[in-house]
Write an enzyme that holds these catalytic residues in place. Structure first.
Site: not given
Length: 304
Positions: A46-48, A50
């Site tokens: 997951l992107d930071p 998100a």
């Protein structure tokens, strides 16, 4: 003799509701430390910024990670209309703007082309490798690059809500390797108004749901406490999408040694990937052929 790994030989899955501001690898590090585990890994970055479901495997369960990574995942995300950014999310610089705002019906009509088997160009700020270097590293250095389109299966892209004219909330269910930021970018272009991801939350990943999640605060409060093990889900949870083939004690012993072992009658197709169990405990994952499972991954987590 090899050096003994530090930590406990604990195995299983834990789902963390990842907060914004932490990388997926940082959360894995916290989980491994809290459990004092020898080995840990996640099943999909997951992107930071998100939030949501981050499924983390410990010990022998890490052998099941590929099967969760390959499973469908669901994301609920809000697109900011009227702005493009260089990162395709709210963290980047605004590069283009538009005063145009599509209607709800126009947005709904634009969604079907993004479903099914599509080709998607990852964001400039992404972890894909270009000539051996991460794209985000080159982008941070001010380099513009062409990133090849990649195949992605999108099971569904659904209109959820329109909070205001500048924002629309969608849900996407897709296979592995998808970038929600690219969907927001390309949808904005298709609508003639630009767009980027304002917020992103993963609501489920394969067999794991938000209702399974342990808050990071609980993990930190119970760190190194044996009571933390109660939050683990069985290794077998990561095999939920594969056929289960019960086996005999003799078959289990053979598979434990890496040899084909007899399994009981099942609905598995010849050549299909499946897992063998004895009394509900996973023995091995492998290929089913004519009454036997030919193991490719063998689990060593207790006596049968």
């Amino acid at each position: 003799m090899g050096r003994r790994k530090k930590g406990r030989a604990v195995s299983g899955w834990i789902v963390i509701d990842k907060p914004a501001g932490l990388s997926s690898n940082a959360v894995v590090g916290k989980v491994r430390w809290a459990f004092d585990a020898q080995k840990a890994g996640h099943a999909g970055t997951l992107d930071p910024e998100a939030t949501g479901v981050l499924a983390i495997a410990l010990g022998e369960a890490t052998k099941t990670v590929p099967f969760v990574t390959d499973a469908l995942k669901a994301y609920e995300f809000t697109v900011r209309l009227g702005q493009a950014t260089n990162t395709d999310d709210g963290e980047g610089e605004v590069t283009e703007t538009s005063d145009a705002r599509p209607s709800d019906d126009e947005i709904r009509a634009a969604l079907p082309p993004f479903e099914g088997d599509i080709l998607q160009v990852p964001p400039q700020f992404s972890a894909v490798k270009i000539d051996g270097e991460r794209a985000y590293a080159r982008a941070r250095a001010g380099q513009e690059m062409e990133i090849a389109a990649r195949p992605l299966y999108v099971d569904s892209l659904t209109f959820i809500a329109r909070p205001d004219p500048d924002h629309v909330t969608l849900e996407m269910v897709c296979g592995k390797g998808g970038y929600v930021r690219s969907i927001a970018r390309d949808l904005g272009r298709a609508l003639g108004c630009f767009g980027h991801v304002k917020s992103l939350r993963r609501t489920w990943s394969g067999p794991f749901e938000l209702s399974d999640a342990t808050p990071l605060e609980t993990l930190e409060d119970l760190a190194k406490d044996p009571a933390l093990d109660a939050h683990l889900m069985p290794l077998e949870t990561g095999l939920a999408d594969l056929p289960e083939l019960p086996c005999t004690p003799e078959g289990a012993a053979r598979m434990r040694n890496g040899n084909p072992g007899m399994v009981r009658a099942s609905d598995a197709e010849y050549g299909e990937t499946a897992w063998a169990s004895y009394n509900g405990t996973a023995v091995a994952v492998g290929t089913y052929r004519a009454g036997e499972l030919h193991p490719t991954r063998v689990f060593q987590h207790g006596a049968l």
